[in-house]
Scaffold this active site. Structure first.
Site, PDB file in Angstrom:
ATOM      1  N   THR A  25     -43.501  -6.552 -54.806  1.00  0.00           N
ATOM      2  CA  THR A  25     -43.883  -6.259 -53.420  1.00  0.00           C
ATOM      3  C   THR A  25     -44.682  -4.957 -53.409  1.00  0.00           C
ATOM      4  OG1 THR A  25     -41.898  -7.369 -52.685  1.00  0.00           O
ATOM      5  CG2 THR A  25     -42.948  -5.881 -51.099  1.00  0.00           C
ATOM      6  N   CYS A  58     -34.319  -4.696 -51.212  1.00  0.00           N
ATOM      7  CA  CYS A  58     -35.602  -5.127 -50.609  1.00  0.00           C
ATOM      8  C   CYS A  58     -35.776  -4.714 -49.153  1.00  0.00           C
ATOM      9  CB  CYS A  58     -35.736  -6.632 -50.747  1.00  0.00           C
ATOM     10  SG  CYS A  58     -35.596  -7.169 -52.456  1.00  0.00           S
ATOM     11  N   ASN A 107     -39.990  -9.718 -44.627  1.00  0.00           N
ATOM     12  CA  ASN A 107     -38.749  -8.950 -44.791  1.00  0.00           C
ATOM     13  C   ASN A 107     -38.459  -8.090 -43.564  1.00  0.00           C
ATOM     14  OD1 ASN A 107     -38.021 -10.001 -47.205  1.00  0.00           O
ATOM     15  ND2 ASN A 107     -38.370  -8.176 -48.427  1.00  0.00           N
ATOM     16  N   LEU A 145     -37.790 -14.392 -53.174  1.00  0.00           N
ATOM     17  CA  LEU A 145     -36.509 -14.767 -53.781  1.00  0.00           C
ATOM     18  C   LEU A 145     -35.365 -13.961 -53.188  1.00  0.00           C
ATOM     19  CD1 LEU A 145     -37.688 -14.596 -57.522  1.00  0.00           C
ATOM     20  CD2 LEU A 145     -37.825 -16.557 -55.963  1.00  0.00           C
ATOM     21  N   ARG A 146     -34.322 -14.656 -52.800  1.00  0.00           N
ATOM     22  CA  ARG A 146     -33.114 -13.942 -52.373  1.00  0.00           C
ATOM     23  C   ARG A 146     -32.224 -13.737 -53.585  1.00  0.00           C
ATOM     24  NH1 ARG A 146     -30.799 -18.369 -48.730  1.00  0.00           N
ATOM     25  NH2 ARG A 146     -31.858 -19.522 -50.375  1.00  0.00           N
ATOM     26  N   LYS A 184     -45.654 -10.555 -47.133  1.00  0.00           N
ATOM     27  CA  LYS A 184     -44.357 -10.294 -47.755  1.00  0.00           C
ATOM     28  C   LYS A 184     -43.588  -9.230 -46.972  1.00  0.00           C
ATOM     29  CE  LYS A 184     -40.869  -9.723 -50.213  1.00  0.00           C
ATOM     30  NZ  LYS A 184     -40.476  -9.731 -51.576  1.00  0.00           N
ATOM     31  N   PHE A 193     -29.696 -15.924 -40.473  1.00  0.00           N
ATOM     32  CA  PHE A 193     -29.809 -14.485 -40.214  1.00  0.00           C
ATOM     33  C   PHE A 193     -29.382 -14.089 -38.807  1.00  0.00           C
ATOM     34  CE2 PHE A 193     -31.673 -11.806 -43.586  1.00  0.00           C
ATOM     35  CZ  PHE A 193     -31.569 -12.744 -44.597  1.00  0.00           C
TER      36      PHE A 193
HETATM   37  C1  UGA Z   1     -34.511 -10.400 -49.158  1.00  0.00           C
HETATM   38  C2  UGA Z   1     -35.226 -11.574 -48.486  1.00  0.00           C
HETATM   39  O1  UGA Z   1     -34.276 -12.377 -47.797  1.00  0.00           O
HETATM   40  C3  UGA Z   1     -35.964 -12.436 -49.517  1.00  0.00           C
HETATM   41  O2  UGA Z   1     -36.689 -13.466 -48.867  1.00  0.00           O
HETATM   42  C4  UGA Z   1     -36.940 -11.543 -50.297  1.00  0.00           C
HETATM   43  O3  UGA Z   1     -37.645 -12.269 -51.281  1.00  0.00           O
HETATM   44  C5  UGA Z   1     -36.162 -10.440 -50.967  1.00  0.00           C
HETATM   45  O4  UGA Z   1     -35.474  -9.670 -49.950  1.00  0.00           O
HETATM   46  C6  UGA Z   1     -37.138  -9.576 -51.711  1.00  0.00           C
HETATM   47  O5  UGA Z   1     -37.963  -8.916 -51.070  1.00  0.00           O
HETATM   48  O6  UGA Z   1     -37.174  -9.635 -52.950  1.00  0.00           O
HETATM   49  P1  UGA Z   1     -32.204 -10.100 -50.495  1.00  0.00           P
HETATM   50  O7  UGA Z   1     -32.578  -8.676 -50.703  1.00  0.00           O
HETATM   51  O8  UGA Z   1     -31.659 -10.869 -51.633  1.00  0.00           O
HETATM   52  O9  UGA Z   1     -33.501 -10.939 -50.000  1.00  0.00           O
HETATM   53  O10 UGA Z   1     -31.156 -10.090 -49.317  1.00  0.00           O
HETATM   54  P2  UGA Z   1     -30.913 -10.983 -48.003  1.00  0.00           P
HETATM   55  O11 UGA Z   1     -30.252 -12.256 -48.334  1.00  0.00           O
HETATM   56  O12 UGA Z   1     -32.160 -11.045 -47.210  1.00  0.00           O
HETATM   57  O13 UGA Z   1     -29.862 -10.061 -47.240  1.00  0.00           O
HETATM   58  C7  UGA Z   1     -30.255  -8.756 -46.800  1.00  0.00           C
HETATM   59  C8  UGA Z   1     -29.131  -8.085 -46.053  1.00  0.00           C
HETATM   60  O14 UGA Z   1     -28.920  -8.714 -44.792  1.00  0.00           O
HETATM   61  C9  UGA Z   1     -27.786  -8.086 -46.765  1.00  0.00           C
HETATM   62  O15 UGA Z   1     -27.214  -6.802 -46.667  1.00  0.00           O
HETATM   63  C10 UGA Z   1     -26.985  -9.136 -45.999  1.00  0.00           C
HETATM   64  O16 UGA Z   1     -25.602  -8.923 -46.025  1.00  0.00           O
HETATM   65  C11 UGA Z   1     -27.539  -8.955 -44.598  1.00  0.00           C
HETATM   66  N1  UGA Z   1     -27.360 -10.143 -43.735  1.00  0.00           N
HETATM   67  C12 UGA Z   1     -28.015 -11.302 -44.012  1.00  0.00           C
HETATM   68  C13 UGA Z   1     -26.546 -10.053 -42.623  1.00  0.00           C
HETATM   69  O17 UGA Z   1     -25.941  -8.990 -42.339  1.00  0.00           O
HETATM   70  N2  UGA Z   1     -26.406 -11.151 -41.810  1.00  0.00           N
HETATM   71  C14 UGA Z   1     -27.058 -12.325 -42.063  1.00  0.00           C
HETATM   72  O18 UGA Z   1     -26.904 -13.286 -41.251  1.00  0.00           O
HETATM   73  C15 UGA Z   1     -27.875 -12.402 -43.185  1.00  0.00           C
END
Ligand code: UGA
Length: 439
Positions: free
Chosen positions: A124, A258, A206, A151-152, A202, A247
């Site tokens: 990114t 991220c 996010n 990617l998550r 990107k 989300f």
């Molecule tokens: C995030 C993005 O979702 C991906 O699409 C992206 O590719 C990635 O960043 C990146 O830039 O590489 P990630 O960091 O794995 O992925 O985490 P998320 O699954 O997005 O969760 C982020 C935060 O939101 C976490 O702390 C999670 O607990 C929180 N969250 C998520 C909530 O509090 N509630 C929800 O309903 C969903």
């Protein structure tokens, strides 16, 4: 590996390793360059240092089929037709993306890349990086392409092989075509665009997720004030296809490697390009406030006052990673809250299925238990911070028997209220109904 690798990947972090292993799985010959010799050696032995479902299997399959190899030597890329840059772009001191690793690599690659090679940025990177990178590389025969990853963590392999979209930002149609061809076996819309739009898309994605989450966290607080239930409100909202069900779950704040870094990097670029992005700014501020709000909520539940001292009290914490399904502690709201509780005087013991008790020194003053039942011992309260599904299945009566007070602050609204009540636990939820008395 026989013959020259078709694809090179620089960096074996979770993006680079997933990219390398998945491209090998799709039938390409891939060489992955990792500067850390120990890590490269472990990978050659099929040992994957991160917890990512399906990744170890793909790496081992690639190694066995000799379609995937690991090296520390950049010169192994000299015959690759396409090279992916998957280097970290961490948050710099001022909030800007730190491109140091990437820029250093460009200097090296300049003398290594094959003629007419396509250099792809997966990391990114701020808008304009592809253009700047082309200047730094000083290789007019090499085409730059922006192919951001979405990617998550915890779902990286699945997200690579079954993505919602593949974005290819390139000035040169031929280079875009060559990158698109790598994904021939993947069923997903391929969006071809210019590099700047790909790079911004990107960050925009996010940041949008961050805005959505901060909105839900603030709505949860409003629900508490007004006597509504955020789960019900979210259910209604999610059924509108324009909003979507994902989300919408409130929590202790969004974290990870991220969202925090990308929102700040996007904000750093906003004044320069004339836009204020006040919505994103507000989401970041709301996220910082969320940590304090959760700390206040725990203090209120335990002491009766949001600013009450926790001195002399033991607090148990369930979950330390930034979300379930990963072992990643970077920018973890759970860990920040555990530390915040310790700062307020509590003796904090945490348990996380992916964090070994041997990590304890790194997480001090938070103590790490290797058994979830140890966090309850003499605790004045338990705080659930990461949504690991197995916490639902704990023997809560057994936990209740060891606590000083059977109280759980469930910041993920994960636990079954009736089951807790039967075990004698009072539950404090987020944006939910008032806690049930334990007796
Ligand atoms: C995030 C993005 O979702 C991906 O699409 C992206 O590719 C990635 O960043 C990146 O830039 O590489 P990630 O960091 O794995 O992925 O985490 P998320 O699954 O997005 O969760 C982020 C935060 O939101 C976490 O702390 C999670 O607990 C929180 N969250 C998520 C909530 O509090 N509630 C929800 O309903 C969903």
């Amino acid at each position: 590996m026989t013959g020259a690798p078709a694809v090179g990947v620089v960096g074996a972090g979770y993006v680079g390793l997933t990219t390398a292993a998945c491209l090998a799985h799709l039938g390409h010959r891939v060489v992955c360059v990792e500067a850390d010799a120990r890590k490269a050696r472990r990978l050659r032995d099929g040992e994957v240092p991160i917890s990512e479902p399906g990744l170890t299997e793909l790496v081992r399959a690639g190694l066995a089929a000799a379609t995937l190899s690991f090296t520390t030597e950049v010169r192994r890329l000299r015959r690759a037709g396409i090279v992916f840059l998957c280097l970290p772009t961490p948050m710099g001191a001022d909030g800007d993306a730190d491109l140091g690793a990437l820029e250093a690599e460009l200097v090296t690659l300049s003398g290594v890349l094959a003629r007419e090679c396509v250099l792809v940025t997966k990391s990114t990177v701020p808008v304009g990086t592809a253009r700047r990178a082309a200047r730094m590389l000083a290789r007019p025969d090499v085409r730059l392409v922006s192919n951001p990853e979405f990617l998550r963590e915890g779902h990286a392999v699945r997200d690579f092989l079954r993505p919602s979209r593949i974005v290819i930002g390139a000035e040169d149609a031929g280079a875009a075509e060559r990158v698109a061809a790598l994904y021939a076996g993947v069923d997903a819309p391929v969006l071809r665009t210019d590099p700047a739009s790909a790079e911004l898309a990107k960050y925009a994605s996010n940041a949008f997720l961050a805005v959505k989450l901060s909105y839900m966290n603030e709505l949860a607080e409003l629900c508490e004030r007004l006597g509504a239930d955020i789960t019900e409100v979210g259910r209604v909202m999610g059924l509108d296809a324009r909003i979507g069900t994902a989300f919408l779950a409130p929590g202790p704040g969004w974290g990870g490697s991220c969202l925090p870094k990308d929102t700040r990097a996007l904000l750093r670029s906003a004044p320069e390009s004339g836009g204020a992005l006040s919505v994103v700014r507000a989401a970041v501020l709301a996220n910082e406030a969320q940590r304090e709000r959760i700390l206040g909520k725990v203090c209120r539940a335990v002491t009766g006052r949001p600013d009450g001292s926790l001195a002399g009290l033991r607090i148990g914490v369930l979950g330390l990673t930034f979300k379930a399904g990963t072992d990643d502690l970077r920018h973890s709201p759970a860990l920040a809250i555990a530390h915040g509780l310790a700062e307020r005087g509590a003796t904090v013991t945490g348990y996380d299925p992916e964090v070994a008790a041997t990590e304890a020194a790194r997480l001090a003053p938070v103590q790490v238990a290797d058994d979830p039942y140890l966090v309850g011992k003499d605790a004045a309260g338990i705080v659930l911070l990461t949504e690991w599904p197995q916490f639902r299945e704990l023997d809560w009566a057994r936990l209740a028997a060891t606590t000083e007070r059977a109280l759980v602050v469930d910041t993920r609204n994960l636990l079954d209220t009736d089951r807790l009540a039967r075990a004698g636990f009072a539950q404090v939820r987020l944006g939910g109904k008032a806690p049930r008395p334990a007796d």
